[in-house]
Design a protein around this motif. Structure first.
Motif, PDB file in Angstrom:
ATOM      1  N   PRO A  92      -2.255 -14.134  35.297  1.00  0.00           N
ATOM      2  CA  PRO A  92      -2.564 -14.185  33.775  1.00  0.00           C
ATOM      3  C   PRO A  92      -3.198 -15.433  33.515  1.00  0.00           C
ATOM      4  O   PRO A  92      -3.207 -16.565  34.308  1.00  0.00           O
ATOM      5  CB  PRO A  92      -0.886 -14.457  33.146  1.00  0.00           C
ATOM      6  N   GLU A  93      -3.856 -15.641  32.040  1.00  0.00           N
ATOM      7  CA  GLU A  93      -4.358 -16.659  31.720  1.00  0.00           C
ATOM      8  C   GLU A  93      -3.426 -17.079  30.654  1.00  0.00           C
ATOM      9  O   GLU A  93      -3.346 -16.397  29.612  1.00  0.00           O
ATOM     10  CB  GLU A  93      -5.500 -16.387  31.189  1.00  0.00           C
ATOM     11  N   VAL A  94      -2.885 -18.396  30.996  1.00  0.00           N
ATOM     12  CA  VAL A  94      -1.726 -18.970  29.803  1.00  0.00           C
ATOM     13  C   VAL A  94      -2.230 -20.253  29.621  1.00  0.00           C
ATOM     14  O   VAL A  94      -2.720 -21.047  30.201  1.00  0.00           O
ATOM     15  CB  VAL A  94      -0.111 -18.963  30.721  1.00  0.00           C
ATOM     16  N   LYS A  95      -2.143 -20.350  27.912  1.00  0.00           N
ATOM     17  CA  LYS A  95      -2.585 -21.399  27.528  1.00  0.00           C
ATOM     18  C   LYS A  95      -1.455 -22.600  27.779  1.00  0.00           C
ATOM     19  O   LYS A  95      -0.513 -22.356  28.227  1.00  0.00           O
ATOM     20  CB  LYS A  95      -2.627 -21.164  26.035  1.00  0.00           C
ATOM     21  N   ALA A  96      -2.074 -23.883  27.554  1.00  0.00           N
ATOM     22  CA  ALA A  96      -1.210 -24.966  27.981  1.00  0.00           C
ATOM     23  C   ALA A  96       0.392 -24.954  27.028  1.00  0.00           C
ATOM     24  O   ALA A  96       0.039 -24.428  25.843  1.00  0.00           O
ATOM     25  CB  ALA A  96      -1.792 -26.075  27.345  1.00  0.00           C
ATOM     26  N   SER A  97       1.249 -25.323  27.637  1.00  0.00           N
ATOM     27  CA  SER A  97       2.627 -25.450  27.143  1.00  0.00           C
ATOM     28  C   SER A  97       3.108 -24.186  26.297  1.00  0.00           C
ATOM     29  O   SER A  97       3.341 -24.395  25.071  1.00  0.00           O
ATOM     30  CB  SER A  97       2.723 -26.866  26.467  1.00  0.00           C
ATOM     31  N   SER A  98       2.565 -23.042  26.537  1.00  0.00           N
ATOM     32  CA  SER A  98       2.965 -21.809  26.174  1.00  0.00           C
ATOM     33  C   SER A  98       3.900 -20.692  26.899  1.00  0.00           C
ATOM     34  O   SER A  98       3.992 -20.858  28.059  1.00  0.00           O
ATOM     35  CB  SER A  98       1.748 -21.200  25.463  1.00  0.00           C
ATOM     36  N   LYS A  99       4.249 -19.696  26.012  1.00  0.00           N
ATOM     37  CA  LYS A  99       4.825 -18.365  26.738  1.00  0.00           C
ATOM     38  C   LYS A  99       4.027 -17.346  26.311  1.00  0.00           C
ATOM     39  O   LYS A  99       3.439 -17.257  25.062  1.00  0.00           O
ATOM     40  CB  LYS A  99       6.355 -18.231  26.189  1.00  0.00           C
ATOM     41  N   MET A 100       3.851 -16.448  27.276  1.00  0.00           N
ATOM     42  CA  MET A 100       3.239 -15.031  26.946  1.00  0.00           C
ATOM     43  C   MET A 100       4.347 -14.043  27.531  1.00  0.00           C
ATOM     44  O   MET A 100       4.809 -14.060  28.539  1.00  0.00           O
ATOM     45  CB  MET A 100       1.964 -15.059  27.753  1.00  0.00           C
ATOM     46  N   ASP A 101       4.331 -12.556  26.934  1.00  0.00           N
ATOM     47  CA  ASP A 101       4.809 -11.505  27.340  1.00  0.00           C
ATOM     48  C   ASP A 101       4.055 -10.589  27.980  1.00  0.00           C
ATOM     49  O   ASP A 101       2.684 -10.248  27.495  1.00  0.00           O
ATOM     50  CB  ASP A 101       5.752 -10.908  26.141  1.00  0.00           C
ATOM     51  N   PHE A 102       4.629  -9.916  29.075  1.00  0.00           N
ATOM     52  CA  PHE A 102       3.605  -9.046  29.621  1.00  0.00           C
ATOM     53  C   PHE A 102       4.715  -7.664  30.094  1.00  0.00           C
ATOM     54  O   PHE A 102       5.633  -7.766  30.275  1.00  0.00           O
ATOM     55  CB  PHE A 102       3.047  -9.448  31.085  1.00  0.00           C
ATOM     56  N   GLU A 103       3.909  -6.491  29.906  1.00  0.00           N
ATOM     57  CA  GLU A 103       4.560  -5.448  30.102  1.00  0.00           C
ATOM     58  C   GLU A 103       4.379  -4.610  31.488  1.00  0.00           C
ATOM     59  O   GLU A 103       3.304  -4.383  31.703  1.00  0.00           O
ATOM     60  CB  GLU A 103       4.151  -4.229  29.176  1.00  0.00           C
ATOM     61  N   ILE A 104       5.370  -4.663  32.071  1.00  0.00           N
ATOM     62  CA  ILE A 104       5.247  -3.916  33.399  1.00  0.00           C
ATOM     63  C   ILE A 104       5.622  -2.519  33.073  1.00  0.00           C
ATOM     64  O   ILE A 104       6.522  -1.912  32.918  1.00  0.00           O
ATOM     65  CB  ILE A 104       6.477  -4.341  34.469  1.00  0.00           C
ATOM     66  N   PHE A 105       4.545  -1.587  33.449  1.00  0.00           N
ATOM     67  CA  PHE A 105       4.570  -0.180  33.133  1.00  0.00           C
ATOM     68  C   PHE A 105       4.269   0.987  34.070  1.00  0.00           C
ATOM     69  O   PHE A 105       3.596   0.443  35.157  1.00  0.00           O
ATOM     70  CB  PHE A 105       3.964   0.082  31.857  1.00  0.00           C
ATOM     71  N   PRO A 106       5.005   2.020  34.250  1.00  0.00           N
ATOM     72  CA  PRO A 106       4.547   2.939  35.181  1.00  0.00           C
ATOM     73  C   PRO A 106       3.384   3.561  35.071  1.00  0.00           C
ATOM     74  O   PRO A 106       2.989   3.912  33.941  1.00  0.00           O
ATOM     75  CB  PRO A 106       5.700   3.826  35.321  1.00  0.00           C
ATOM     76  N   LYS A 107       2.732   4.049  36.210  1.00  0.00           N
ATOM     77  CA  LYS A 107       1.256   4.535  36.197  1.00  0.00           C
ATOM     78  C   LYS A 107       1.389   5.883  36.966  1.00  0.00           C
ATOM     79  O   LYS A 107       2.181   5.789  37.988  1.00  0.00           O
ATOM     80  CB  LYS A 107       0.112   3.893  36.699  1.00  0.00           C
ATOM     81  N   LYS A 108       0.876   6.929  36.344  1.00  0.00           N
ATOM     82  CA  LYS A 108       1.036   8.431  37.023  1.00  0.00           C
ATOM     83  C   LYS A 108       0.036   8.390  38.282  1.00  0.00           C
ATOM     84  O   LYS A 108       0.343   9.175  39.001  1.00  0.00           O
ATOM     85  CB  LYS A 108       0.684   9.506  35.818  1.00  0.00           C
ATOM     86  N   GLU A 109      -0.954   7.873  38.300  1.00  0.00           N
ATOM     87  CA  GLU A 109      -1.854   7.961  39.263  1.00  0.00           C
ATOM     88  C   GLU A 109      -1.491   6.990  40.511  1.00  0.00           C
ATOM     89  O   GLU A 109      -0.939   6.037  40.225  1.00  0.00           O
ATOM     90  CB  GLU A 109      -3.399   7.460  38.877  1.00  0.00           C
ATOM     91  N   ALA A 110      -1.654   7.576  41.547  1.00  0.00           N
ATOM     92  CA  ALA A 110      -1.402   6.889  42.926  1.00  0.00           C
ATOM     93  C   ALA A 110      -1.984   5.585  43.000  1.00  0.00           C
ATOM     94  O   ALA A 110      -3.159   5.318  42.607  1.00  0.00           O
ATOM     95  CB  ALA A 110      -1.844   7.652  43.989  1.00  0.00           C
TER      96      ALA A 110
END
Length: 393
Positions: A92-110
Motif C-alpha cells: 500500500p501507499e500510506v501517507k505519513a502518520s495515517s491509517k488506511m482501510d483495505f478490503e480483503i475480498f474473494p475472487k472467483k477466477e483462479a
C-alpha cells in the motif's frame, strides 16, 4: 414475462455481489512514522483472519483500497508447500502518520502470475548450479555443490564460495533468463554491458554482499557452497527460497546453516532469515574489494555501508538489521586475497536472526553518490524498526 425474468436475473446478480461483499474482510494499516510509505510489503496470514467455512472455500483473494475501491497488486504465497495459501501480501501507499482501510475480498477466477514475474528466482543448472534471484531494481546469485566439486577436482569453470554475488542490472524487467541464455548459446556474455547491465562484481572467497562468517580468535571461518535449494514463491511482489549448507567448522565449533532469502519489489536489499546452530553469534559481511572505498557504520540505527569506485562507475553495498541484533562492527583488513570484509557481528536469538543486504549502482541511476546511498539505508532501517502496523478484525 421477459421483464419478470430480467428482474430475477438482476436480483440474483445483486444478491451474488452482496454475498461476495459480506464475505470480504476489512483490515487496517497504520503508518507510525511522519513520512509517506511505499514499496513496503504488508503480510496477512490467512490463518489469522479466522475465516468461515464459506470463506475457506475460496482459492483466490484480492485487496482493494476501501476509499478508492481500486484493486492493488497482491500475491498469495504457500510458505510450507502443502498446497494451501498461507500469506497474502500487498504494497500500500500510506501517507505519513495515517491509517488506511483495505478490503480483503474473494475472487472467483483462479490465482495465477506471470511465468517470469517481476520478482523471480530459480536454480540454474545450465550454468553449473547457480541460484539466481532478482526484482525490478537488483539481481543476485550464489553457487551450488557442483561448482564446488569442480574446484575440488581441479576442473576449470568451478566456483568455491558461499558469498553472495551482485548482478548490476539497470532495467526494470527480468534479465536472469536472458543473460544466462546468452551464456549458454554463446551469443554473448553477461560480463559485458549492452544496455541492461552486467556481472562485473567479484566475489571470490569474500562474503560478497551478505554472506556470513564466524570469527574465532583473529580468523574468520565460513561455509562452502549451498548443498540444496527450494523455491518458495515468485510473483509480482516477492520471490523467496531456502538454501541449505553442509555443517562447517570454525576452530573446533561445528555450525549448521540455513538461509531463507527473499526479495520484494521496489527494494534494493534482500531479506536474509538465518537459522544457525553451534554458536551464539554470527557475522554478516560485505566485500571491500580493492579497499579504495569508504566504510560507514551506524550501530544506533542498525546499518553499515561501503561506497566504492567500481569499473568506471560507483557502487554502494549495505546491510541493515535491528540495532539490538548488532554486537559489534569489524573492518577486517587483510593481505589475503578476497578476505577483506566489513562485518557486523549479530547476536542469535534461539539460533535465528534477520538482516537485509544489497547494493545500489550509480550507473543504474538509482543513486548518484555516497550520501544518497546512505540516506536510503538509514531510511530503510527506520522503516524496518517501525514497520507498518496491521490491525485485523
Amino acid at each position: 414475462m421477459k421483464i419478470f425474468f430480467s428482474s430475477i436475473l438482476c436480483f440474483a446478480l445483486a444478491f451474488t455481489s452482496c454475498n461476495k461483499k459480506s464475505e470480504s474482510i476489512i483490515v487496517k494499516v497504520e503508518n507510525p512514522l511522519p513520512v509517506d510509505r511505499s514499496n513496503e510489503t504488508v503480510e496477512i496470514k490467512l490463518a489469522d483472519l479466522q475465516l468461515t467455512e464459506v470463506q475457506k472455500a475460496y482459492t483466490n483473494w484480492g485487496v482493494n483500497d476501501v476509499v478508492t475501491e481500486k484493486e492493488l497488486v497482491s500475491q498469495l504465497i504457500d510458505q510450507d508447500g502443502d498446497g494451501n495459501w498461507d500469506l497474502l501480501i500487498f504494497q500500500p501507499e500510506v501517507k505519513a502518520s495515517s491509517k488506511m482501510d483495505f478490503e480483503i475480498f474473494p475472487k472467483k477466477e483462479a490465482y495465477q502470475t506471470d511465468s517470469v514475474p517481476t520478482c523471480y528466482s530459480r536454480f540454474v543448472p545450465e550454468r553449473t548450479d547457480d541460484y539466481a534471484w532478482e526484482n525490478d531494481r537488483v539481481a543476485f546469485r550464489t553457487y551450488g555443490p557442483k561448482a564446488q566439486k569442480m574446484i575440488e577436482d581441479s576442473v576449470p569453470g568451478g566456483t568455491l564460495s558461499s558469498g553472495m554475488d551482485a548482478w548490476l542490472k539497470r532495467v526494470e524487467y527480468p534479465i536472469i533468463n536472458k543473460w544466462y541464455e546468452k551464456y549458454v548459446s554463446g551469443t554473448g556474455t553477461y560480463h559485458e554491458d549492452t544496455g541492461e547491465g552486467l556481472d562485473n562484481f567479484h566475489v571470490g572467497k569474500s562474503r560478497g554482499i551478505g554472506g556470513i562468517a564466524k570469527k574465532a580468535d583473529t580468523t574468520y571461518y565460513y561455509s562452502k557452497n549451498f548443498t540444496s535449494w527450494k523455491t518458495i514463491t515468485t510473483g509480482p511482489l516477492r520471490t523467496s527460497f531456502v538454501l541449505q549448507y553442509a555443517d562447517w567448522d570454525a576452530s573446533g565449533k561445528s555450525i549448521s546453516e540455513e538461509k531463507h532469502i527473499s526479495l520484494d519489489r521496489g527494494q534494493n536489499l534482500s531479506k536474509f532469515e538465518l537459522k544457525i546452530n553451534g554458536v551464539s553469534s554470527i557475522s554478516t559481511g560485505i566485500t571491500l574489494h580493492e579497499k579504495k572505498g569508504v566504510t560507514t557504520t551506524n550501530k544506533e540505527n542498525g546499518w553499515m555501508s561501503y561506497w566504492e569506485p567500481h569499473d568506471g562507475s560507483e557502487l554502494g553495498l549495505g546491510i541493515v538489521t535491528k540495532p539490538k541484533n548488532i554486537i559489534a562492527f569489524d573492518k577486517y583488513d587483510t593481505t589475503l586475497k578476497d578476505e577483506s570484509n566489513l562485518y557486523a557481528e549479530l547476536e542469535l536469538e534461539n539460533g535465528e536472526v534477520i538482516y537485509y543486504a544489497g547494493f545500489g549502482w550509480k550507473k543504474s541511476k538509482q543513486f548518484q553518490n555516497q550520501k544518497e546511498w546512505e540516506t536510503y539505508l538509514a531510511d530503510f532501517a527506520q522503516k524496518v524498526n517501525n514497520p507498518l502496523k496491521v490491525t485485523l478484525p
